[in-house]
Scaffold this motif. Structure first.
Motif, PDB file in Angstrom:
ATOM      1  N   ALA A  52       0.826  -1.207   0.000  1.00 45.19           N
ATOM      2  CA  ALA A  52       0.000   0.000   0.000  1.00 45.19           C
ATOM      3  C   ALA A  52       0.862   1.258   0.000  1.00 45.19           C
ATOM      4  CB  ALA A  52      -0.925   0.007   1.207  1.00 45.19           C
ATOM      5  N   VAL A  54       0.736   5.144   1.479  1.00 39.77           N
ATOM      6  CA  VAL A  54       0.062   5.966   2.483  1.00 39.77           C
ATOM      7  C   VAL A  54       0.274   7.438   2.166  1.00 39.77           C
ATOM      8  CG1 VAL A  54      -0.145   6.549   4.931  1.00 39.77           C
ATOM      9  CG2 VAL A  54       0.386   4.195   4.256  1.00 39.77           C
ATOM     10  N   ASP A 129      -3.898   4.093   1.118  1.00 40.63           N
ATOM     11  CA  ASP A 129      -4.332   4.363   2.481  1.00 40.63           C
ATOM     12  C   ASP A 129      -4.042   5.822   2.814  1.00 40.63           C
ATOM     13  OD1 ASP A 129      -4.984   1.677   2.663  1.00 40.63           O
ATOM     14  OD2 ASP A 129      -3.147   1.138   3.743  1.00 40.63           O
ATOM     15  N   ARG A 150      -8.485   2.748   0.607  1.00 39.43           N
ATOM     16  CA  ARG A 150      -8.737   1.434   1.202  1.00 39.43           C
ATOM     17  C   ARG A 150      -8.939   1.546   2.704  1.00 39.43           C
ATOM     18  NH1 ARG A 150      -4.177  -3.216   1.956  1.00 39.43           N
ATOM     19  NH2 ARG A 150      -3.317  -1.437   3.116  1.00 39.43           N
ATOM     20  N   ARG A 151      -7.982   2.175   3.394  1.00 39.05           N
ATOM     21  CA  ARG A 151      -8.026   2.331   4.841  1.00 39.05           C
ATOM     22  C   ARG A 151      -7.675   3.764   5.206  1.00 39.05           C
ATOM     23  NH1 ARG A 151      -4.971  -3.326   5.271  1.00 39.05           N
ATOM     24  NH2 ARG A 151      -6.831  -4.635   4.989  1.00 39.05           N
ATOM     25  N   ALA A 240     -13.823   3.551   2.996  1.00 34.97           N
ATOM     26  CA  ALA A 240     -12.645   2.959   3.625  1.00 34.97           C
ATOM     27  C   ALA A 240     -12.949   2.401   5.018  1.00 34.97           C
ATOM     28  CB  ALA A 240     -11.536   4.008   3.742  1.00 34.97           C
ATOM     29  N   THR A 242     -12.210   2.762   8.468  1.00 39.50           N
ATOM     30  CA  THR A 242     -11.786   4.017   9.072  1.00 39.50           C
ATOM     31  C   THR A 242     -11.607   3.871  10.582  1.00 39.50           C
ATOM     32  OG1 THR A 242     -12.894   5.306   7.356  1.00 39.50           O
ATOM     33  CG2 THR A 242     -12.432   6.429   9.443  1.00 39.50           C
ATOM     34  N   LEU A 307      -3.519   0.074   9.383  1.00 39.95           N
ATOM     35  CA  LEU A 307      -3.165   0.172   7.967  1.00 39.95           C
ATOM     36  C   LEU A 307      -2.812  -1.197   7.385  1.00 39.95           C
ATOM     37  CD1 LEU A 307      -1.003   3.423   8.092  1.00 39.95           C
ATOM     38  CD2 LEU A 307      -3.325   3.205   7.192  1.00 39.95           C
ATOM     39  N   GLY A 310      -6.634  -3.461   8.911  1.00 40.46           N
ATOM     40  CA  GLY A 310      -7.989  -2.938   9.030  1.00 40.46           C
ATOM     41  C   GLY A 310      -8.646  -3.302  10.346  1.00 40.46           C
TER      42      GLY A 310
END
Length: 324
Positions: A52, A54, A129, A150-151, A240, A242, A307, A310
């Motif tokens: 991912a 960020v 993310d 995504r997150r 996402a 969250t 991250l 989740g």
């Protein structure tokens, strides 16, 4: 959004095997309206669609460099990372602050959106993310491409409704941020925060948004401009996973303030984690300290685990706030 007494950045302690790889590359990215935004990237040598990226959204008028040590920590734990400055701040400061027309909505809808576009171009196929501090959590809901997130991890995220401030600090904070700051801005054409030692110099439009004492974001000046054009706020685009982290001694990030912003993310799966400083063996943490390297062993793993998975780890400090 408390920015006084900001310390110099500390060097993050990385594992020897990763320290030499943690090189931040400067970049410039044009927003859709042509404004040049500056930032830094931590990028692994080989692309990997399982890794991912960020994006870190800063608090209001905090330079992105404040988050460098946290970015290097995420990089050392397997992420690519981008930090950047909103227009008017740090690497994205123009020649004249008085001539800059920039608002909170510009920071989200233009600047954060530009970072989402950049990541999709520079890191094709990789999950995206976001970490958002203070207003940075609100900015995460203002990009039209929010569906690609995504997150999402937010820390003390809210949009400064004065009635949500902690009662014991409320009137002092109201006087400082909702009376004195807009008055100085009116005189100077922008808020000269660096001269006062409060925060970075801040565009007048951002000050108007921050200081307007309304409970709804769409009632802030730049929010109204969207509403008047029948353009819906794009928070609902975010689906996402969250995590909203709040600290009990943060006078801005009270439970009502955090929940007020979370309610805008109507299509996200939301968890609100409330942490007492004593939960991590501290006397105080406040609004700003989460990203200092002193908390690398206690607070940063909470964001990292979210991250990565989740989910919250079973031994996560704090308590989950029930959501209606």
């Amino acid at each position: 959004m408390s920015f006084q007494d900001t310390p110099e950045l500390e060097g993050i302690q990385l594992k020897p095997s990763t320290a030499s790889a943690a090189q931040d590359e400067p970049f410039q990215e044009l927003a859709a309206d042509g404004f040049a935004l500056g930032g830094f990237t931590w990028r692994h040598a080989l692309p990997d669609t399982q890794r991912a990226v960020v994006i870190i959204n800063a608090a209001t008028s905090v330079r992105c460099r404040h988050y460098s040590r946290f970015a290097a920590y995420l990089f050392a734990n397997g992420f690519d990372v981008i930090i950047y400055d909103y227009r008017g701040i740090g690497e994205s400061r123009p020649g004249s602050m008085k001539a800059l027309n920039a608002s909170w909505t510009d920071w989200g809808a233009q600047d954060f959106e530009a970072m989402l576009k950049r990541v999709q171009r520079e890191f094709p196929g990789q999950p995206i993310d976001v970490v958002g501090h203070s207003f940075g959590g609100c900015a995460a809901g203002l990009g039209e491409s929010g569906q690609v997130i995504r997150r999402l991890v937010t820390v003390g995220a809210q949009f400064a409704y004065w009635h949500d401030y902690a009662p014991e600090h409320r009137w002092r904070m109201f006087g400082k941020w909702h009376l004195l700051m807009p008055l100085v801005t009116l005189i100077c054409g922008y808020f000269p925060g660096k001269r006062l030692g409060w925060l970075e110099d801040t565009p007048a439009g951002v000050v108007r948004d921050w200081s307007t004492p309304t409970a709804r974001y769409e009632q802030r000046p730049s929010g109204r401009s969207l509403h008047n054009r029948d353009v819906r706020l794009p928070f609902a685009n975010v689906h996402a996973q969250t995590l909203a982290i709040s600290i009990s001694d943060d006078p801005y990030g009270t439970i009502p303030a955090i929940e007020r912003l979370l309610d805008y993310f109507s299509n996200a799966a939301k968890t609100h984690l409330r942490i007492e400083p004593q939960d991590i063996g501290e006397q105080q943490v406040g609004h700003f300290a989460f990203f200092r390297s002193a908390y690398q062993a206690t607070l940063w793993p909470i964001a990292l685990t979210w991250l990565q998975t989740g989910e919250l780890a079973p031994d996560t400090p704090g308590r989950q706030v029930p959501r209606s």
